[in-house]
Design an enzyme around this catalytic site. Sequence first.
Site: not given
Ligand code: PGA
Length: 351
Positions: A106, A108, A192, A194, A263, A269, A309
């Site tokens: 992803n 983003k 997601h 976010e 997730e 993140g 992560s």
């Molecule tokens: P990250 O994000 O690997 O940077 O923690 C994962 C995601 O948001 O899908």
Amino acid sequence: MHPHHTVTCSFSAPEPACSEKNRIYSSEILLRFNIAALSPFIFHSFSPPSPAKQVLLALSGLPPPSLHLGIASAIAPPSATLLHRASLQATINSKKMARKFFVGGNWKCNGTVESVSKLVDTLNAGEIVSTDIVEVVVAPTFIHIPLVKDRLRSEIQVSAQNCWVKKGGAYTGEVSAEQLVDLGIPYVILGHSERRHILKESHDFVGQKCAYALSKGLKVIACIGETLDEREAGNTIKVCAEQLIAIKEAIGENWSDVVVAYEPVWAIGTGKVATPEQAEEVHAELRKWLAENVSAEVAEATRILYGGSVTAGNCKELAKKPNVDGFLVGGAALKPEFIDIINSAQIKVAA
Ligand code: PGA
């Protein structure tokens, strides 16, 4: 490297002579074959006496029909160890092996034409395991999708990070499922965290998006997960189940084109990855939820990814867990280590 194929063998009756482990799967034994060549093969690892009754083979991904016949006749005799023509290794695995490992990147809201092009070059140059054992997608921003789709190697599919909840029209700033299909994009990430947390997408809205995207032929990577407060309050499964319920209410039994991504919000993140045990515990509960609320078949077939992560350093231990069927990767998907994360699929083959 030899292709790996999944073969399902169904037997007409339970075989009392089978070992305990195999008896569990006596009506449907899953074998994973590593077909080396069409030279003489040895059918081994089938150590309990083979059920001599009718053997029905459902073969997937085995191109030459003559090989199908070869395998069928090799299994049919009632001996424990069977020999035939062509080098073949078989191991008895539980049905979970039917779930092909899945790694999603992803990207983003990151990238420029220059950096995205460089990333595509890196992915194109990397050595990755066969698509027989891993399905890989990357999700660039909408504006970079055409560039990535044109230049990226064909083994890696392209996904969108979002799409509109219904048919396109007067919805400024949105991109519709139809438009993604028109562009030849097979996947979309929906729900997601976010988008749930920053853009306040509700469970129902995510469910409706899933339903609409599926109805237009897109495959959906449906994200769920709890916040740190929710975890600390002991509500992880409750929260994930609420998110799944909204999806189920919108899509019903239609889960064959859905990949679930668990997730935990606190891991996204943050560099704070869930431990393999934490991930496995939730994934097993989610599978149980699917079995109880959708069907045993859907629970068995649906891939549940871990996201939050994930790095080259932690992916292997996570991949060892039986209910972890792959990853959704953010930050590390923008780096060369994404190749290593893809290749962690090998863990499942070796398991
Ligand atoms: P990250 O994000 O690997 O940077 O923690 C994962 C995601 O948001 O899908």
